[in-house]
Design a protein around this motif. Structure first.
Motif, PDB file in Angstrom:
ATOM      1  N   TYR A 194     -10.762  40.925  -2.487  1.00 43.83           N
ATOM      2  CA  TYR A 194     -11.016  41.298  -3.768  1.00 43.83           C
ATOM      3  C   TYR A 194     -11.550  42.738  -3.718  1.00 43.83           C
ATOM      4  O   TYR A 194     -12.640  42.920  -2.570  1.00 43.83           O
ATOM      5  CB  TYR A 194     -11.687  40.650  -4.710  1.00 43.83           C
ATOM      6  CG  TYR A 194     -11.156  38.933  -4.951  1.00 43.83           C
ATOM      7  CD1 TYR A 194     -10.238  39.196  -6.106  1.00 43.83           C
ATOM      8  CD2 TYR A 194     -11.255  38.299  -4.112  1.00 43.83           C
ATOM      9  CE1 TYR A 194      -9.628  37.945  -6.227  1.00 43.83           C
ATOM     10  CE2 TYR A 194     -10.474  37.003  -4.306  1.00 43.83           C
ATOM     11  CZ  TYR A 194      -9.664  36.816  -5.545  1.00 43.83           C
ATOM     12  OH  TYR A 194      -9.047  35.719  -5.919  1.00 43.83           O
ATOM     13  N   SER A 210     -13.845  45.954  -5.691  1.00 48.29           N
ATOM     14  CA  SER A 210     -14.643  46.579  -6.750  1.00 48.29           C
ATOM     15  C   SER A 210     -14.019  47.772  -7.245  1.00 48.29           C
ATOM     16  O   SER A 210     -13.738  48.651  -6.557  1.00 48.29           O
ATOM     17  CB  SER A 210     -15.977  46.570  -6.348  1.00 48.29           C
ATOM     18  OG  SER A 210     -16.774  47.145  -7.505  1.00 48.29           O
ATOM     19  N   ALA A 266     -17.952  42.873  -4.692  1.00 48.45           N
ATOM     20  CA  ALA A 266     -16.506  42.372  -3.902  1.00 48.45           C
ATOM     21  C   ALA A 266     -16.943  41.361  -2.883  1.00 48.45           C
ATOM     22  O   ALA A 266     -16.371  40.343  -2.912  1.00 48.45           O
ATOM     23  CB  ALA A 266     -15.929  43.653  -3.521  1.00 48.45           C
ATOM     24  N   VAL A 325     -14.927  43.469 -10.868  1.00 46.39           N
ATOM     25  CA  VAL A 325     -13.997  42.868 -10.176  1.00 46.39           C
ATOM     26  C   VAL A 325     -13.038  41.950 -10.904  1.00 46.39           C
ATOM     27  O   VAL A 325     -13.692  40.934 -11.725  1.00 46.39           O
ATOM     28  CB  VAL A 325     -14.596  42.097  -9.096  1.00 46.39           C
ATOM     29  CG1 VAL A 325     -13.536  41.445  -8.107  1.00 46.39           C
ATOM     30  CG2 VAL A 325     -15.291  42.664  -7.950  1.00 46.39           C
TER      31      VAL A 325
END
Length: 605
Positions: free
Chosen positions: A524, A526, A451, A489
């Motif tokens: 973002y 994971s 991430a 991701v």
């Protein structure tokens, strides 16, 4: 030439004079020539019909007149049949018959009454009447061709009957057949065409030398027995006493005319090839165009002198075009006139410059494609219990789909797989793809979670896409076979397909995430799952796979991809990719590929 003259814009007095002289000439000649071509067929047929029938009628009339002479003598007997006929009258008629032109001999035979060959010695015998056997009826027969070999004669009979209906004798007049048709054989139409004299039983009595040679080699010839066109002519002869017959086509291959005699059961027939019939009109047209051509040649000669400069310019232009066709780019041509050739030279120079630029651009595109292909992984990855294979098919020379294999480790049985799709395709998408690859590879070489890597790449990419508005969807998946762990991701990309063959179950690896290059502040996260020792298959792809369309506009769809995976999951990963791409090509059935196609297959066991 006319099309050229219509577009010509003369710039000199000589050129204008040449145009005003030549253009009306061409227009008149073209109009007359076109009218001649349209009327040629109709005029030809009508002219030949009238000429052929007239000639045949004239020849038939001549033969009929020759046959009428002995017939008129015999008809005198027919007029006297109700009176008592004297022998001296018969003798006079016999003498008249023998003296007629073309009569070979006169035969007669009597069964009753005084013998015609007896020479009366007394006036009482000469005045003797046929009182006991008075003639009451005389029958005249039609002329009959004698079929005996080499006879070439025709017989006419007068049959006598008494008041009881008994035959009392006959008179046979034998005429020379060759003498009858002498004028026909000597006539030009007989010598220059294929012609026949045919009787009522279809036998050929006489013909032109070509047919006579055939008769000598094969015996008596029956008209129309071996020739379809002659057979068609015979059918017309049976129905009509005169007429013409034409073979099919705008210009008949063969033409025939026929005319039946009035005094004999014979028909005159003439046949001619279509080219021969066309020859008078063709000769006329030839002479016409020769005369017109001489005039045009004079005008063309005049134009040749006043357009010599134009010709040289066109030759230079043609030579430059040949060099261009061989890939040789010469210096721009000099424009030394303001007419069409000058305009054409200007356009040619512009075209040459643009073509050179296009070729340079094509070479640059070829280099770009080669560079981009080198950026993609050339081989898959294989470790104990782990196999990865991928491919990318661009719809243009370059594309925006991205595939990469990061940190592959055979020892740790782990690898990171990246699949991306840049908005659009072509050279712009290829450049953005190369940028994403560089950013991702550079950041992945440093420590950090999956991430964290994606967040850093997004912040850097947004600096390049803030003005253009471009973005990239991405799916980054890390698989650790040793620890049985999958991390990923998802950045606005299609979900990965996760398949367990043992349970025949498909699942999607989902996750929240925005496309890269849109928002630099987006964070973002994971996602991860653990998997057992069971066999499993993961497929990552771009939307060009399931959105591929056939000619009917139908999409390939994910369901077809799932069906292929369920059937071919035991094959190696590379073979599975080959099978999917083959099915896509078959499904498209020649329809163009509108988007890039990217596929990655991961197998574990």
């Amino acid at each position: 030439m006319i099309k050229y003259l219509r577009t010509l814009r003369p710039t000199s007095l000589k050129q204008k004079t040449a145009v005003f002289i030549l253009l009306p000439t061409f227009l008149i000649m073209a109009g007359i020539g076109t009218l001649s071509l349209n009327l040629m067929g109709k005029v030809l047929l009508e002219q030949w019909q009238q000429t052929a029938i007239a000639k045949l009628h004239q020849s038939a009339h001549y033969v009929d007149m020759r046959l009428m002479r002995p017939k008129e003598v015999l008809q005198f007997l027919q007029q006297k049949e109700q009176d008592n006929l004297r022998w001296n009258e018969i003798q006079v008629l016999l003498d008249q018959l023998e003296n007629l032109d073309g009569v070979v001999s006169v035969n007669h035979e009597w069964t009753t009454g005084p013998a015609p060959d007896a020479q009366p010695t007394k006036a009482t015998e000469m005045m003797h009447r046929f009182t006991k056997h008075r003639l009451t009826r005389i029958t005249l027969s039609l002329p009959q061709y004698n079929p005996q070999a080499n006879s070439k004669t025709v017989s006419m009979f007068a049959w006598f009957e008494d008041q009881d209906g008994h035959d009392t004798g006959y008179i046979e007049v034998i005429l020379s057949f060759l003498d009858l048709i002498d004028q026909i054989v000597k006539s030009p139409w007989w010598k220059s065409n294929k012609a026949f004299i045919v009787d009522g039983q279809r036998n050929i009595l006489a013909s032109t030398p070509l047919v006579e040679d055939a008769e000598q080699s094969s015996g008596r010839v029956v008209f129309g027995k071996e020739d379809r066109f002659e057979a068609k002519t015979w059918e017309a002869m049976v129905r009509n006493s005169s007429g013409t017959v034409f073979s099919p086509g705008m210009v008949p291959e063969k033409i025939s005319g026929f005319y039946r005699l009035a005094e004999a059961p014979w028909t005159l027939v003439i046949t001619a090839p279509g080219e021969q019939v066309l020859r008078p009109i063709l000769n006329f047209r030839l002479y016409y165009f020769i005369i017109g051509g001489v005039g045009i040649l004079v005008a063309l000669s005049y134009i040749h002198f006043v357009t010599e400069q134009t010709t040289r310019a066109i030759n230079r232009l043609s030579s430059a075009a040949d060099d261009l066709a061989r890939g040789k780019f010469s210096e721009p041509l000099m424009v030394d006139s303001r007419d069409e050739v000058g305009d054409l030279t200007t356009s040619f120079n512009l075209m040459t410059r643009q073509l050179k630029e296009r070729l340079q651009l094509q070479q640059a595109m070829d280099i770009a494609r080669e560079v981009q292909q080198n950026l993609l992984p050339r081989h898959g990855f294989s470790a104990d219990g782990l196999e990865v294979a991928g491919t990318t098919l661009y719809c243009d020379a370059t594309g925006g789909d991205y595939i990469d294999l990061l940190d592959p480790s055979v020892e740790n049985k782990s690898i990171t797989v990246v699949v991306g799709d840049v908005v659009g395709h072509g050279i712009g998408a290829a450049l953005l793809m190369a940028t994403v690859r560089a950013l991702l590879r550079g950041r992945a070489s440093r420590p950090g979670s999956l991430a964290e890597v994606i967040n850093d790449v997004n912040r850097l990419l947004c600096k390049d896409t803030s003005r253009s508005g471009n973005f990239v969807t991405l799916f980054c998946l890390e698989i650790d076979q040793r620890n049985k762990l999958i991390r990923w991701v998802r950045c606005g990309h299609d979900c990965a397909l996760h398949y367990w063959p043992a349970e025949h179950v498909f699942k999607e690896l989902r996750g929240e995430g925005l496309a890269l290059g849109v928002d630099a502040t987006f964070s973002y996260e994971s996602n991860s799952i653990r998997f057992t020792d069971d066999r499993q298959l993961i497929l990552l792809g771009s939307d060009g796979v399931w959105e591929a369309e056939n000619k009917q506009g139908e999409m390939f769809g994910k369901q077809r991809v799932k069906s292929i995976i369920s059937k071919c999951h035991e094959l190696p990963a590379e073979k599975i990719i080959d099978k999917i791409t083959e099915e896509i090509i078959l499904f498209q059935d020649g329809a163009p590929q509108n988007d890039d196609i990217t596929l990655v297959v991961i197998k574990t066991w």
